[in-house]
Design a protein around this motif. Sequence first.
Motif, PDB file in Angstrom:
ATOM      1  N   TRP A  30       0.948  17.330 -12.906  1.00 38.75           N
ATOM      2  CA  TRP A  30       0.697  18.522 -12.102  1.00 38.75           C
ATOM      3  C   TRP A  30       0.682  19.767 -12.969  1.00 38.75           C
ATOM      4  O   TRP A  30       1.534  19.978 -13.824  1.00 38.75           O
ATOM      5  N   ASP A  31      -0.318  20.626 -12.716  1.00 43.20           N
ATOM      6  CA  ASP A  31      -0.449  21.859 -13.498  1.00 43.20           C
ATOM      7  C   ASP A  31      -0.059  23.096 -12.698  1.00 43.20           C
ATOM      8  O   ASP A  31      -0.326  24.217 -13.123  1.00 43.20           O
ATOM      9  N   GLY A  32       0.552  22.913 -11.530  1.00 45.43           N
ATOM     10  CA  GLY A  32       0.998  24.044 -10.727  1.00 45.43           C
ATOM     11  C   GLY A  32       0.048  24.419  -9.614  1.00 45.43           C
ATOM     12  O   GLY A  32       0.341  25.318  -8.834  1.00 45.43           O
ATOM     13  N   GLY A  33      -1.091  23.732  -9.504  1.00 43.12           N
ATOM     14  CA  GLY A  33      -2.057  24.042  -8.453  1.00 43.12           C
ATOM     15  C   GLY A  33      -1.624  23.519  -7.091  1.00 43.12           C
ATOM     16  O   GLY A  33      -0.697  22.726  -6.967  1.00 43.12           O
ATOM     17  N   VAL A  34      -2.335  23.961  -6.075  1.00 44.77           N
ATOM     18  CA  VAL A  34      -2.002  23.611  -4.699  1.00 44.77           C
ATOM     19  C   VAL A  34      -2.518  22.218  -4.313  1.00 44.77           C
ATOM     20  O   VAL A  34      -2.119  21.678  -3.286  1.00 44.77           O
ATOM     21  N   GLU A  35      -3.367  21.630  -5.141  1.00 39.71           N
ATOM     22  CA  GLU A  35      -3.945  20.328  -4.799  1.00 39.71           C
ATOM     23  C   GLU A  35      -2.889  19.232  -4.677  1.00 39.71           C
ATOM     24  O   GLU A  35      -3.069  18.281  -3.923  1.00 39.71           O
ATOM     25  N   LEU A  36      -1.760  19.369  -5.354  1.00 36.74           N
ATOM     26  CA  LEU A  36      -0.687  18.379  -5.231  1.00 36.74           C
ATOM     27  C   LEU A  36      -0.100  18.401  -3.816  1.00 36.74           C
ATOM     28  O   LEU A  36       0.218  17.352  -3.262  1.00 36.74           O
ATOM     29  N   LEU A  37      -0.018  19.584  -3.230  1.00 33.02           N
ATOM     30  CA  LEU A  37       0.458  19.700  -1.852  1.00 33.02           C
ATOM     31  C   LEU A  37      -0.500  18.986  -0.902  1.00 33.02           C
ATOM     32  O   LEU A  37      -0.067  18.255  -0.006  1.00 33.02           O
ATOM     33  N   HIS A  38      -1.782  19.179  -1.102  1.00 33.09           N
ATOM     34  CA  HIS A  38      -2.780  18.520  -0.254  1.00 33.09           C
ATOM     35  C   HIS A  38      -2.713  17.006  -0.408  1.00 33.09           C
ATOM     36  O   HIS A  38      -2.762  16.272   0.594  1.00 33.09           O
ATOM     37  N   LEU A  39      -2.607  16.546  -1.631  1.00 33.13           N
ATOM     38  CA  LEU A  39      -2.505  15.101  -1.870  1.00 33.13           C
ATOM     39  C   LEU A  39      -1.227  14.550  -1.243  1.00 33.13           C
ATOM     40  O   LEU A  39      -1.249  13.507  -0.584  1.00 33.13           O
ATOM     41  N   ALA A  88       0.463  15.750   1.274  1.00 32.81           N
ATOM     42  CA  ALA A  88       0.337  15.758   2.737  1.00 32.81           C
ATOM     43  C   ALA A  88      -0.536  14.595   3.211  1.00 32.81           C
ATOM     44  O   ALA A  88      -0.204  13.926   4.202  1.00 32.81           O
ATOM     45  N   ALA A  89      -1.632  14.352   2.513  1.00 29.77           N
ATOM     46  CA  ALA A  89      -2.515  13.245   2.893  1.00 29.77           C
ATOM     47  C   ALA A  89      -1.794  11.904   2.757  1.00 29.77           C
ATOM     48  O   ALA A  89      -1.874  11.052   3.653  1.00 29.77           O
ATOM     49  N   ILE A  90      -1.086  11.731   1.660  1.00 31.62           N
ATOM     50  CA  ILE A  90      -0.337  10.481   1.459  1.00 31.62           C
ATOM     51  C   ILE A  90       0.762  10.352   2.508  1.00 31.62           C
ATOM     52  O   ILE A  90       0.978   9.266   3.063  1.00 31.62           O
ATOM     53  N   ALA A  91       1.434  11.451   2.827  1.00 29.59           N
ATOM     54  CA  ALA A  91       2.490  11.415   3.847  1.00 29.59           C
ATOM     55  C   ALA A  91       1.919  11.002   5.205  1.00 29.59           C
ATOM     56  O   ALA A  91       2.541  10.221   5.935  1.00 29.59           O
ATOM     57  N   LEU A  92       0.742  11.507   5.543  1.00 23.01           N
ATOM     58  CA  LEU A  92       0.114  11.123   6.808  1.00 23.01           C
ATOM     59  C   LEU A  92      -0.222   9.633   6.835  1.00 23.01           C
ATOM     60  O   LEU A  92       0.021   8.953   7.830  1.00 23.01           O
ATOM     61  N   VAL A  93      -0.780   9.143   5.734  1.00 26.05           N
ATOM     62  CA  VAL A  93      -1.124   7.719   5.673  1.00 26.05           C
ATOM     63  C   VAL A  93       0.131   6.862   5.734  1.00 26.05           C
ATOM     64  O   VAL A  93       0.192   5.877   6.480  1.00 26.05           O
ATOM     65  N   VAL A  94       1.156   7.229   4.966  1.00 29.82           N
ATOM     66  CA  VAL A  94       2.408   6.464   4.983  1.00 29.82           C
ATOM     67  C   VAL A  94       3.041   6.520   6.373  1.00 29.82           C
ATOM     68  O   VAL A  94       3.536   5.506   6.887  1.00 29.82           O
ATOM     69  N   GLY A  95       3.006   7.677   6.999  1.00 30.60           N
ATOM     70  CA  GLY A  95       3.534   7.800   8.355  1.00 30.60           C
ATOM     71  C   GLY A  95       2.784   6.906   9.333  1.00 30.60           C
ATOM     72  O   GLY A  95       3.393   6.231  10.169  1.00 30.60           O
ATOM     73  N   VAL A 111       0.839  -1.198   0.000  1.00 33.04           N
ATOM     74  CA  VAL A 111       0.000   0.000   0.000  1.00 33.04           C
ATOM     75  C   VAL A 111       0.875   1.249   0.000  1.00 33.04           C
ATOM     76  O   VAL A 111       0.590   2.220  -0.714  1.00 33.04           O
ATOM     77  N   VAL A 112       1.965   1.237   0.758  1.00 36.10           N
ATOM     78  CA  VAL A 112       2.880   2.383   0.778  1.00 36.10           C
ATOM     79  C   VAL A 112       3.451   2.621  -0.617  1.00 36.10           C
ATOM     80  O   VAL A 112       3.497   3.759  -1.091  1.00 36.10           O
ATOM     81  N   VAL A 113       3.857   1.561  -1.299  1.00 40.06           N
ATOM     82  CA  VAL A 113       4.408   1.699  -2.648  1.00 40.06           C
ATOM     83  C   VAL A 113       3.340   2.206  -3.617  1.00 40.06           C
ATOM     84  O   VAL A 113       3.600   3.096  -4.437  1.00 40.06           O
ATOM     85  N   VAL A 114       2.127   1.659  -3.526  1.00 43.66           N
ATOM     86  CA  VAL A 114       1.036   2.097  -4.408  1.00 43.66           C
ATOM     87  C   VAL A 114       0.755   3.583  -4.191  1.00 43.66           C
ATOM     88  O   VAL A 114       0.579   4.333  -5.160  1.00 43.66           O
ATOM     89  N   LEU A 115       0.730   4.015  -2.940  1.00 46.78           N
ATOM     90  CA  LEU A 115       0.502   5.438  -2.671  1.00 46.78           C
ATOM     91  C   LEU A 115       1.615   6.302  -3.267  1.00 46.78           C
ATOM     92  O   LEU A 115       1.352   7.389  -3.789  1.00 46.78           O
ATOM     93  N   GLY A 116       2.843   5.817  -3.203  1.00 52.39           N
ATOM     94  CA  GLY A 116       3.950   6.545  -3.817  1.00 52.39           C
ATOM     95  C   GLY A 116       3.782   6.662  -5.323  1.00 52.39           C
ATOM     96  O   GLY A 116       4.027   7.720  -5.909  1.00 52.39           O
ATOM     97  N   VAL A 117       3.347   5.590  -5.950  1.00 50.52           N
ATOM     98  CA  VAL A 117       3.131   5.610  -7.402  1.00 50.52           C
ATOM     99  C   VAL A 117       1.963   6.530  -7.756  1.00 50.52           C
ATOM    100  O   VAL A 117       2.017   7.266  -8.743  1.00 50.52           O
ATOM    101  N   VAL A 118       0.911   6.505  -6.951  1.00 46.92           N
ATOM    102  CA  VAL A 118      -0.224   7.414  -7.186  1.00 46.92           C
ATOM    103  C   VAL A 118       0.249   8.859  -7.115  1.00 46.92           C
ATOM    104  O   VAL A 118      -0.086   9.683  -7.976  1.00 46.92           O
ATOM    105  N   PHE A 119       1.051   9.167  -6.108  1.00 49.37           N
ATOM    106  CA  PHE A 119       1.567  10.533  -5.988  1.00 49.37           C
ATOM    107  C   PHE A 119       2.442  10.899  -7.184  1.00 49.37           C
ATOM    108  O   PHE A 119       2.336  12.000  -7.724  1.00 49.37           O
ATOM    109  N   LEU A 120       3.296   9.966  -7.598  1.00 49.20           N
ATOM    110  CA  LEU A 120       4.152  10.217  -8.761  1.00 49.20           C
ATOM    111  C   LEU A 120       3.307  10.517 -10.004  1.00 49.20           C
ATOM    112  O   LEU A 120       3.613  11.443 -10.764  1.00 49.20           O
ATOM    113  N   GLY A 121       2.240   9.749 -10.194  1.00 55.71           N
ATOM    114  CA  GLY A 121       1.354   9.995 -11.333  1.00 55.71           C
ATOM    115  C   GLY A 121       0.754  11.388 -11.304  1.00 55.71           C
ATOM    116  O   GLY A 121       0.687  12.083 -12.327  1.00 55.71           O
TER     117      GLY A 121
END
Length: 163
Positions: free
Chosen positions: A126-135, A137-144, A111-121
């Motif tokens: 990424w178009d420069g918006g702030v939503e990547l930061l939110h995603l 952060a959410a993935i970092a919390l779950v991985v943590g 699951v940690v690896v899948v989340l990393g790949v999702v983030f990479l995708g």
Amino acid sequence: MLRRILAASRFLVLFAVAGSFAAFATLLVWGAVRTVAIVAHLLAAPDVSAKGLKTLSLAFIEIIDVFLLATVFYIVALGLYELFIDDRIELPAWLAIHDLEDLKVKLTSIVVVVLGVVFLGHAVKWDGGVELLHLGAAIALVVGALTYFLSQKTRKSKADERP
């Protein structure tokens, strides 16, 4: 009689094993077919621009995500089979599942690896918006949280092994 019924009921897990294996096979075949389709499209109409590279990279990242999900279903199928039906199946040591904790650790790691790949995708498209930061952060919390969960299980296991 109830004892025999309960003992035999473990074979109902074969439905979960069969379903997980069918999901694994379906995702694996779909990923392979999608890979061939992307390569065929690239050979038929090559796009060597930076945008073409980004599109191609994103397509392959999404395929890797599918293959990783297929791996999750495969490990679930193997794990349930080993735990409930027959633990004598020959597997590499790193894939052997002897108890429910082994299965949880393997699944959590994937699951940690899948989340990393999702983030990479998402980072690739990424178009420069702030939503990547939110995603992120959410993935970092779950991985943590998952890392903490695994470290507690490992610490508890080591404490149980001490005399």
